[in-house]
Write a protein that holds these residues in place. Structure first.
Motif, short mmCIF file in Angstrom:
data_model
loop_
_atom_site.label_atom_id
_atom_site.label_comp_id
_atom_site.label_asym_id
_atom_site.label_seq_id
_atom_site.Cartn_x
_atom_site.Cartn_y
_atom_site.Cartn_z
N TYR A 202 0.85 -1.21 0.00
CA TYR A 202 0.00 0.00 0.00
C TYR A 202 0.88 1.24 0.00
O TYR A 202 1.83 1.35 0.78
CB TYR A 202 -0.89 -0.04 1.24
N HIS A 203 0.53 2.22 -0.88
CA HIS A 203 1.23 3.50 -0.95
C HIS A 203 0.20 4.62 -0.96
O HIS A 203 -0.75 4.58 -1.76
CB HIS A 203 2.10 3.58 -2.21
N ASP A 204 0.41 5.61 -0.11
CA ASP A 204 -0.54 6.73 0.02
C ASP A 204 0.16 8.00 -0.41
O ASP A 204 1.09 8.48 0.26
CB ASP A 204 -1.02 6.83 1.48
N LEU A 205 -0.27 8.57 -1.54
CA LEU A 205 0.35 9.80 -2.03
C LEU A 205 0.03 11.00 -1.14
O LEU A 205 0.72 12.02 -1.21
CB LEU A 205 -0.11 10.09 -3.47
N ASP A 206 -0.98 10.89 -0.31
CA ASP A 206 -1.31 12.02 0.56
C ASP A 206 -0.36 12.12 1.74
O ASP A 206 -0.17 13.19 2.31
CB ASP A 206 -2.75 11.86 1.08
N THR A 207 0.23 11.02 2.14
CA THR A 207 1.12 11.04 3.31
C THR A 207 2.56 10.69 2.95
O THR A 207 3.47 10.90 3.75
CB THR A 207 0.64 10.03 4.36
N GLN A 208 2.81 10.15 1.74
CA GLN A 208 4.15 9.71 1.38
C GLN A 208 4.61 10.38 0.09
O GLN A 208 5.24 9.76 -0.76
CB GLN A 208 4.18 8.19 1.23
N VAL A 209 4.29 11.63 -0.07
CA VAL A 209 4.64 12.33 -1.30
C VAL A 209 6.15 12.40 -1.43
O VAL A 209 6.86 12.77 -0.48
CB VAL A 209 4.02 13.74 -1.32
N ASP A 210 6.64 12.11 -2.65
CA ASP A 210 8.08 12.15 -2.95
C ASP A 210 8.88 11.38 -1.91
O ASP A 210 9.95 11.80 -1.47
CB ASP A 210 8.58 13.60 -3.05
N ASP A 211 8.35 10.24 -1.50
CA ASP A 211 9.01 9.45 -0.45
C ASP A 211 9.28 8.04 -0.98
O ASP A 211 8.56 7.54 -1.85
CB ASP A 211 8.12 9.39 0.80
N GLN A 212 10.32 7.43 -0.44
CA GLN A 212 10.63 6.07 -0.84
C GLN A 212 10.02 5.11 0.18
O GLN A 212 10.26 5.22 1.37
CB GLN A 212 12.15 5.85 -0.91
N LYS A 213 9.24 4.17 -0.32
CA LYS A 213 8.55 3.22 0.56
C LYS A 213 9.47 2.14 1.10
O LYS A 213 9.24 1.59 2.17
CB LYS A 213 7.39 2.59 -0.21
N GLY A 214 10.50 1.83 0.37
CA GLY A 214 11.40 0.77 0.81
C GLY A 214 11.53 -0.30 -0.26
O GLY A 214 11.19 -0.09 -1.42
N GLN A 215 12.01 -1.47 0.14
CA GLN A 215 12.23 -2.55 -0.80
C GLN A 215 11.23 -3.68 -0.58
O GLN A 215 10.80 -3.94 0.54
CB GLN A 215 13.65 -3.11 -0.67
N ILE A 216 10.90 -4.36 -1.67
CA ILE A 216 10.04 -5.55 -1.64
C ILE A 216 10.83 -6.69 -2.24
O ILE A 216 11.40 -6.54 -3.34
CB ILE A 216 8.74 -5.31 -2.45
N PHE A 217 10.89 -7.80 -1.55
CA PHE A 217 11.62 -8.96 -2.04
C PHE A 217 10.63 -10.08 -2.35
O PHE A 217 9.74 -10.40 -1.54
CB PHE A 217 12.63 -9.46 -0.99
N LEU A 218 10.78 -10.69 -3.52
CA LEU A 218 9.90 -11.77 -3.97
C LEU A 218 10.74 -12.89 -4.57
O LEU A 218 11.90 -12.68 -4.99
CB LEU A 218 8.90 -11.26 -5.01
N THR A 219 10.12 -14.08 -4.65
CA THR A 219 10.72 -15.22 -5.33
C THR A 219 9.98 -15.47 -6.62
O THR A 219 8.76 -15.25 -6.70
CB THR A 219 10.65 -16.49 -4.44
N SER A 220 10.71 -15.90 -7.65
CA SER A 220 10.08 -16.16 -8.95
C SER A 220 8.86 -17.05 -8.78
O SER A 220 8.89 -18.06 -8.07
CB SER A 220 11.08 -16.84 -9.89
#
Length: 966
Positions: A202-220
């Motif tokens: 989840y990303h909220d442009l109202d509270t995280q404008v021009d902000d980096q959310k972090g990293q997401i790691f997944l497996t194929s």
């Protein structure tokens, strides 16, 4: 069964129904089925029931299945048949199948044909696949799907109320919820084997404008669902970009909350990169996605080798910082191999901190596991304490002994004894060079010993000091006084000690017992000549633990043999062949008081045997017990003992006239022996029987004999099981010429196998060949359990006892053992077999005259029961030049040809019997008689001239140089 339209309903968990015999490459048949959700009704047509192709009916857990089968009566009327369940050989109506009672498989009878119900294995839920789908304009739903057995239950977290689950398959669950602007939403699937979850990022442009959310790691193979939200009265034109490339998504509106979803059902490494959500006003938030091909575990921090003071032990902890995706399970493995679950002190997405506090000194392991990947890291803890130092002295040296962690410095400190007030400056320090010290019983502690020559010039004080991580510590000071006679006493003691050492060495060399070594050895050629070889040393080879057998499943019995180094015991092994079955085995072991090198030799023999492999004419290794106790080697048990005693004990049952054998056993004995070889041997070829004249009466007798044969070619395990039974009483007592040929052939086959493996036996003799049921013989190695000191066959030569009457000249005089020296011993073994167990070179004492005879090419006379062609083979084996001796493959071919010819002649003459090649008779039995005594029988007992065909059978062995006789 009624002829009306009757049917019978059964409620059970139906995962797979197969009707008829399944074969490779068969196609599935699908009957007519209809379902209303809770009940499925299927009709098996006549073609379905009577077809050999599999019939599959797919059902859902908890669903009722009605199965109808149609059969045909004699009057061609069709009617419905009922299905029944087979329970303990009785027919009962099919009931509801509870999972714990099915054991995965059960059988149902449909008419006269069976239907098999198979339940697939259980598996934990798959990682849920979650995606967003557009239902209508600006309205989306979230779908979560997972598979498992049992079928997973799906649950949404963070206030999501799922709609009714929809099942697409028996093992698949699907759940749908509304699209809402909720953070931290995740879908979890669980069954009895575990739980797997997938989150909505989840990303909220109202509270995280021009902000980096972090990293997401997944497996194929996993799914990715990104949700971007912005509150606005007008469409903010949200869009997703991957590495600055726009990607189409799904738009959803909930009141004034605009949401843009990006769904990828199955990611791969190409989906790695920077994902940015932007609005038309250029507000943005970004996140980084990293896709791994497989599960990922990285140990970021670990204190692998730690050395601490004893007083700090209580506050010490092993600590590890681990990155893992998916989250790894963690365990500590202690020095005593116990397993401790890790204590997780901190968890940030994908990063975990673990620790183990107040550990004992020793070697540890950190084990991290995911379903697909495992990582093991080694750690160690060394604890140092104030060492206890001991100083001792003699006339020549001062010795300092202590136990400590690895020292950083060693030294002696000396001070004159006449000083009354001693300061630290008065001590003279003498450094000692560091060296490699042996380990003590305590982990990382060393046994430290160093010497200092004693000075006799004046009285002085001395102490030794050691420095380690705990600091510098010194021993108590001792006073050394001078003695004018000390040097003379020291010299005298040294001289006396030297003489004593020399005397002990001389006595030890004279009375030294030879160490144990396996008779069977594997060689490696290192030069162009046959004599250029070395023995392969198996001490450095690794032992394969698959041969390990539980010691508690082995019950030792009576002793079968005992020697200078060890013994062979009869034992019962439970489950060594297959679970729940016990068999008789032979266990080879060292005596209780043995040297370390003898145990090492026995382990080398074990590794060599596992390397060589199994053969039907070798006493094969079945397993071993090597841990927590004495080393046991488990071999096949041969219930009829060794070949030498077998021949001696059956002399009175030997028949030289085949008619005697027929009359005594009424055809059964001879046909038993020949039919057994016909079934089990590899060399008997099919012959044209058109020339055989067998009367109907003889044919009927032959068939009766063949049908009455109770022993055919048996496997090794079956053979050992029969040794345990009372079938030994059914062993036929007649011993015939073809049995002697069979023994010779089987030994040649076993030696051919060993020579192909570059193995030499070095003690091939009838006493080292065992006989089991069906008169199958197996070559063994009994050097460990043979009492050679009291066995007259082993003669002292130098410092060892050797079986010189079986040894080739190059082995006696040069100590050279090759495959060709084993061929010489095989010739002696043939002489033993065809003399029915007479000791070779009868009446000849082993002395210098005997050795001269061997060097000059002396050959023993033809044994009483051997044909001329067989005696020629013995003489070929006794060629002085090893090159002129036949190889074992040619010996196998010769014996194979002889056995085939003998069997063909037997079947040819079985009607009106006459046999001119070999005339059998019952000789007088003199168990310990020499060969000359056995040949002193009446003239009619002598061997008659042999057929010309038989004399030519040695052509296959190649040309042989004439051997001089003495």
């Amino acid at each position: 069964m009624h002829s009306s339209d009757a049917f019978w309903t059964s409620a059970f968990v139906l995962f797979l129904l197969q009707c008829g015999a399944q074969s490779s490459g068969s196609t599935e048949r699908r009957p007519r089925c209809a379902t209303d959700g809770s009940t499925m009704r299927c009709v098996l047509e006549e073609a379905d029931v009577f077809s050999s192709d599999p019939v599959k009916l797919g059902g859902i857990e908890g669903q009722t299945v009605d199965v109808y089968t149609k059969c045909q009566q004699s009057n061609s009327e069709r009617f419905e048949c009922l299905c029944y369940q087979r329970i303990n050989a009785s027919m009962q109506p099919l009931q509801h199948f509870e999972r714990e009672h099915t054991n995965g498989t059960h059988t149902v009878m449909c008419g006269n044909y069976s239907v098999t119900v198979d339940e697939p294995p259980q598996r934990r839920p798959s990682v849920p696949v979650i995606k967003a789908i557009a239902i209508r304009v600006r309205f989306a739903q979230l779908v979560c799907v997972s598979e498992g057995n049992p079928r997973p239950n799906i649950k949404w977290y963070n206030g999501k109320d799922p709609k009714e689950s929809k099942e697409e398959k028996w093992n698949r669950a699907k759940s749908i919820v509304k699209s809402l602007p909720d953070p931290n939403v995740k879908c979890c699937a669980s069954n009895v084997l575990g739980e797997e979850c997938t989150a909505v990022y989840y990303h909220d442009l109202d509270t995280q404008v021009d902000d980096q959310k972090g990293q997401i790691f997944l497996t194929s193979g996993q799914s990715l669902l990104l949700q971007c939200k912005k509150e606005s009265n007008k469409d903010p034109k949200l869009r997703w970009l991957l590495n600055n490339t726009a990607i189409s998504g799904v738009t959803s509106l909930y009141f004034r909350d605009w949401m843009e979803y990006l769904s990828i059902e199955s990611v791969n490494v190409t989906h790695s990169g920077e994902y940015i959500c932007k609005s038309k006003s250029n507000h943005s938030v970004n996140t980084y996605v990293k896709v791994f091909d497989n599960d990922k575990i990285d140990v970021l921090q670990l204190n692998e080798n730690s050395s601490i003071l004893a007083q700090n032990k209580a506050s010490f902890c092993f600590q590890a910082l681990v990155f893992s995706h998916p989250k790894a399970q963690c365990h500590w493995i202690t020095p005593n191999q116990s397993k401790i679950e890790c204590e997780e002190t901190h968890y940030h997405p994908y990063n975990s901190s673990f620790k183990l506090c107040n550990p004992d000194p020793g070697q540890y392991q950190l084990k991290l596991d995911t379903q697909e990947y495992s990582v093991i890291r080694n750690l160690s803890l060394c604890i140092s304490d104030i060492p206890s130092i001991n100083v001792s002295t003699n006339s020549s040296f001062i010795t300092c002994k202590t136990q400590s962690s690895k020292p950083t410095a060693l030294s002696w400190k000396i001070c004159p004894s006449h000083l009354k007030n001693i300061d630290s400056e008065d001590w003279k320090e003498i450094p000692v060079a560091l060296s490699e010290f042996p380990d003590s019983d305590q982990f990382c502690q060393k046994k430290i010993t160093f010497d200092q020559p004693r000075s006799h010039k004046e009285n002085h004080l001395i102490k030794c000091c050691i420095t380690n991580v705990a600091g510098t510590h010194c021993s108590e000071q001792i006073l050394l006084q001078t003695n004018s006679y000390t040097e003379y006493i020291v010299c005298l003691v040294v001289i006396i000690s030297l003489f004593m050492i020399i005397f002990v060495l001389i006595v030890y060399i004279r009375v030294k017992k030879p160490v144990y070594q396996s008779q069977i050895q594997m060689i490696q050629m290192v030069g162009p000549n046959d004599n250029d070889y070395i023995y392969i040393d198996f001490r450095e080879f690794k032992y394969d633990p698959k041969w390990e057998f539980p010691r508690e499943n082995l019950e030792l019995g009576k002793m079968l043999g005992s020697g200078a180094f060890g013994m062979v015991m009869q034992a019962t092994a439970y489950g060594i062949s297959k679970p729940g079955v016990s068999i008789q085995v032979a266990v080879k072991m060292l005596k209780e008081k043995h040297q370390a090198m003898e145990k090492e030799a026995l382990m080398s023999e074990l590794k060599m045997l596992t390397h060589i492999g199994n053969h039907e004419n070798i006493v094969n290794l079945l397993g071993a017990c090597t841990s927590t106790g004495p080393v046991y080697l488990i071999f096949q048990y041969c219930c009829n003992g060794d070949l030498l005693n077998y021949l001696k004990s059956n002399r009175e049952h030997f028949h030289k006239y085949l008619t005697d054998a027929f009359n005594r056993d009424r055809f059964r004995g001879l046909y038993h022996n020949f039919q057994q070889k016909r079934n089990s041997s590899e060399f008997v070829e099919s012959n044209d029987n058109s020339h055989m004249h067998i009367t109907p009466e003889t044919k009927e007798q032959e068939n009766e004999a063949l049908l009455s044969s109770s022993i055919s070619s048996v496997s090794t395990i079956e053979e050992m099981l029969k040794c345990d039974s009372d079938l030994q009483e059914e062993e036929l007592q007649s011993l015939t010429y073809d049995d002697l040929l069979s023994f010779s052939f089987q030994v040649a086959k076993g030696m051919e196998f060993l020579s192909a493996k570059n193995c030499i036996h070095r003690d091939l003799a009838a006493r080292n060949v065992l006989v089991t049921l069906g008169r199958r013989v197996k070559i063994g190695d009994f050097g460990l359990a043979r009492d050679i000191e009291h066995d007259s066959n082993y003669v002292v030569r130098g410092n060892v006892r050797l079986p010189v009457k079986w040894m080739a000249p190059e082995s006696i005089f040069k100590g050279v053992y090759t495959m060709q020296s084993d061929v010489w011993a095989y010739g002696i073994l043939l002489w033993e077999i065809f003399s029915l167990g007479v000791t070779p070179y009868p009446g000849i004492t082993v002395n210098n005259t005997f050795y001269t005879m061997i060097e000059s090419g002396y050959h023993m006379e033809q044994p009483y029961y051997a044909a001329d062609s067989l005696y020629k083979v013995m003489c070929h084996c006794w060629s002085l030049d090893p090159v002129d001796r036949p190889c074992f493959s040619k010996l196998v071919a010769f014996m194979e040809k002889k056995l085939a010819a003998l069997e063909e002649r037997l079947y040819y003459n079985v009607g009106g019997y006459s046999y001119n090649d070999i005339i059998y008779q019952n000789p007088p039995v003199t168990p310990d008689a020499t060969l000359e005594e056995e040949l002193q029988s009446s003239p009619e007992n002598s061997l008659e001239p042999k057929n010309s065909d038989e004399s030519n059978t040695t052509e296959d062995l190649g040309s042989v140089r004439p051997q001089p006789g003495v």
